[in-house]
Design a protein around this motif. Structure first.
Motif, PDB file in Angstrom:
ATOM      1  N   ASP A   1       0.830  -1.203   0.000  1.00 40.35           N
ATOM      2  CA  ASP A   1       0.000   0.000   0.000  1.00 40.35           C
ATOM      3  C   ASP A   1       0.869   1.260   0.000  1.00 40.35           C
ATOM      4  O   ASP A   1       0.560   2.239  -0.679  1.00 40.35           O
ATOM      5  N   TYR A   2       1.965   1.205   0.766  1.00 36.64           N
ATOM      6  CA  TYR A   2       2.875   2.349   0.802  1.00 36.64           C
ATOM      7  C   TYR A   2       3.463   2.626  -0.588  1.00 36.64           C
ATOM      8  O   TYR A   2       3.511   3.776  -1.057  1.00 36.64           O
ATOM      9  N   LEU A  34       2.283   1.690  -3.542  1.00 31.43           N
ATOM     10  CA  LEU A  34       1.228   2.112  -4.482  1.00 31.43           C
ATOM     11  C   LEU A  34       0.888   3.581  -4.289  1.00 31.43           C
ATOM     12  O   LEU A  34       0.706   4.332  -5.264  1.00 31.43           O
ATOM     13  N   ASP A  35       0.803   4.032  -3.030  1.00 31.83           N
ATOM     14  CA  ASP A  35       0.539   5.448  -2.749  1.00 31.83           C
ATOM     15  C   ASP A  35       1.704   6.317  -3.216  1.00 31.83           C
ATOM     16  O   ASP A  35       1.506   7.425  -3.738  1.00 31.83           O
ATOM     17  N   ALA A  91       1.490   6.607  -7.004  1.00 30.95           N
ATOM     18  CA  ALA A  91       0.321   7.399  -7.402  1.00 30.95           C
ATOM     19  C   ALA A  91       0.544   8.889  -7.169  1.00 30.95           C
ATOM     20  O   ALA A  91       0.053   9.732  -7.922  1.00 30.95           O
ATOM     21  N   SER A  92       1.308   9.240  -6.122  1.00 34.37           N
ATOM     22  CA  SER A  92       1.546  10.661  -5.829  1.00 34.37           C
ATOM     23  C   SER A  92       2.399  11.324  -6.898  1.00 34.37           C
ATOM     24  O   SER A  92       2.184  12.480  -7.256  1.00 34.37           O
TER      25      SER A  92
END
Length: 368
Positions: A26-27, A29-30, A33-34
Motif C-alpha cells: 500500500d505504501y 502504491l501510494d 500514485a503521488s
C-alpha cells in the motif's frame, strides 16, 4: 590475527526474493500514485511491486520486470539485493558516496574565462565554437596543461550551450519611429471592439509544394515513420491570413499563385465588399511590405473604385523590423506549426488542409 569473513550468502542477486506485506504494498502504491518523488525512487518502487512474491504480488521474473519498467537487469538485481539485506527504505533510497567525488577542475575564475570565450566570436575558418575548439583554446591560454572536451561540456551545460543558437527579430535601439508605430498598433489591440469599426490583421507567407517520389513507410513499434530524402518540387503557393483578433475569428485563408500588389488589392476589396461589408471602417494592421500600400488599389482598379475601397480602410503599419506585432503573423506561425510543417503535394490539398485547420480554430474561438 582475526580474519574478517563476509557472511553474505554467495547466491546471484536475482535470486533474492522480494516479499512485501500488505502495508508495504500500500505504501509503494501510494508513493507511485503521488508522483512527487524522484524518478529513481519511483522506478525502484515499481521494481519491488513487480518482483513481489508475497500473497498480493505478481512475482514477475527479472526479464518481465525489465520489459515492464524499462530498466536494466543489473538495476533490478541491485534493488532486490538491497531490499533483502537492508529493507524497504534502503532499497528506495540512493546510497551516499563512500568516497568523495572528484574535485572540480574549474574554479570560479577559470569558469568565467571559459564562458567569456564561448560567448566570443568563433575563430577564423569556423562558424561556431565547438567543445574541442574550446578545450584546445583553454590549453593555449595556459589555463590548463590539458583538458578534455567532456570536461568543457560538463562545465558549460548548466551555464551556456555555445553549440546552439536562436534567431530573433532584434529591434533598432533608440528608434522613435519604431516606438511610435509599435504604440499605435498596441493601442488598437487594447481598444474595445466597436460594431462600426473593426480591427483586422492581414499577413502573408508562402508554402512550397513537395511531392513524394516514393511512398513513405508507416510507423511501426520501435521505429518512427520514414520517408525518402528525395522529393519533387511542385511549385509555390502564397497564403493571405485575414484575422480579426478581438473576435477570435479568421476568414478563409486566401491561397494564390503569386504575391503581388494585384493580389493584395483584391484582398482589400474582399475585406470591404465580402468579409466585413457591414463595417463602416476597417482598421487594417499589416507590415511594411511594398505591396501592402493603398497605391496597390490604384494599380488594379479605376480611380473611383480604388478611392471607394481606400475610404473604408484605415491602414496601420507595424514597426519596421517589428512585424511580429501583427497578430496575423502570429496566427500564421500557429498554422505553420500545426498544419504546414510537412510535405504537401499540391495547391488543392493545401486549400483543403488549411480549411479544416481554420474551421477547427474558429469553432474553438482560439486566440493563442
Amino acid at each position: 590475527m582475526n580474519k574478517c569473513y563476509n557472511l553474505e550468502p554467495l547466491i546471484p542477486a536475482k535470486q533474492y526474493p522480494v516479499i512485501l506485506d500488505r502495508s508495504q504494498r500500500d505504501y509503494l502504491l501510494d508513493l507511485i500514485a503521488s508522483g512527487t518523488e524522484s524518478a529513481r525512487k519511483l522506478t525502484r518502487g515499481r521494481i519491488l511491486l513487480k518482483a513481489d512474491e508475497g500473497e498480493f504480488g505478481p512475482a514477475y521474473a527479472d526479464k518481465e520486470i525489465k520489459a515492464a519498467v524499462e530498466v536494466s537487469i543489473s538495476t533490478i538485481e541491485r534493488t532486490r539485493k538491497t531490499f533483502a539485506f537492508e529493507g524497504l527504505t534502503a532499497a528506495l533510497t540512493s546510497k551516499k558516496r563512500s568516497k568523495p567525488s572528484r574535485p572540480a577542475k574549474f574554479d570560479g575564475e577559470k569558469e568565467a574565462h571559459l564562458i567569456a570565450l564561448a560567448c566570443s566570436p568563433a575563430p577564423e575558418g569556423h562558424a561556431r565554437w565547438t567543445l574541442r575548439l574550446l578545450a584546445d583554446k583553454m590549453v593555449e591560454l595556459n589555463h590548463f596543461s590539458s583538458v578534455s572536451h567532456e570536461t568543457i561540456r560538463r562545465t558549460l551545460k548548466n551555464e551556456l550551450r555555445p553549440w546552439l543558437k536562436q534567431q530573433w527579430c532584434i529591434p533598432p535601439k533608440a528608434s522613435a519611429e519604431f516606438v511610435a508605430a509599435m504604440e499605435n498598433v498596441l493601442d488598437l489591440y487594447h481598444h474595445r471592439e466597436a460594431a462600426a469599426y473593426l480591427l483586422v490583421c492581414v499577413d502573408e507567407t508562402s508554402k512550397q509544394h513537395i511531392q513524394e517520389v516514393r511512398q513513405p513507410l508507416d510507423i511501426v513499434k520501435g521505429s518512427p515513420s520514414r520517408y525518402d530524402a528525395e522529393y519533387k518540387r511542385n511549385g509555390v503557393s502564397n497564403l493571405f491570413m485575414i484575422f480579426a483578433p478581438l473576435l477570435g475569428f479568421r476568414k478563409p485563408v486566401e491561397v494564390t499563385d503569386k504575391r503581388t500588389s494585384i493580389d493584395f488589392a483584391h484582398i482589400c476589396r474582399d475585406l470591404v465588399d465580402v468579409h466585413f461589408r457591414y463595417a463602416a471602417k476597417i482598421m487594417l494592421v499589416c507590415d511594411n511590405l511594398n505591396t501592402h500600400k493603398p497605391a496597390s488599389l490604384y494599380k488594379v482598379f479605376p480611380a473611383d473604385e480604388a478611392r471607394r475601397i481606400a475610404e473604408k480602410i484605415e491602414f496601420h503599419y507595424t514597426s519596421k523590423h517589428g512585424s511580429w506585432l501583427n497578430m496575423a503573423e502570429i496566427e500564421l506561425s500557429v498554422l505553420s506549426r500545426q498544419c504546414l510543417c510537412r510535405r504537401i503535394a499540391d495547391q488543392d490539398t493545401l486549400k483543403h488542409e488549411i480549411q479544416t485547420w481554420q474551421t477547427r480554430r474558429n469553432e474553438q474561438g482560439a486566440t493563442d
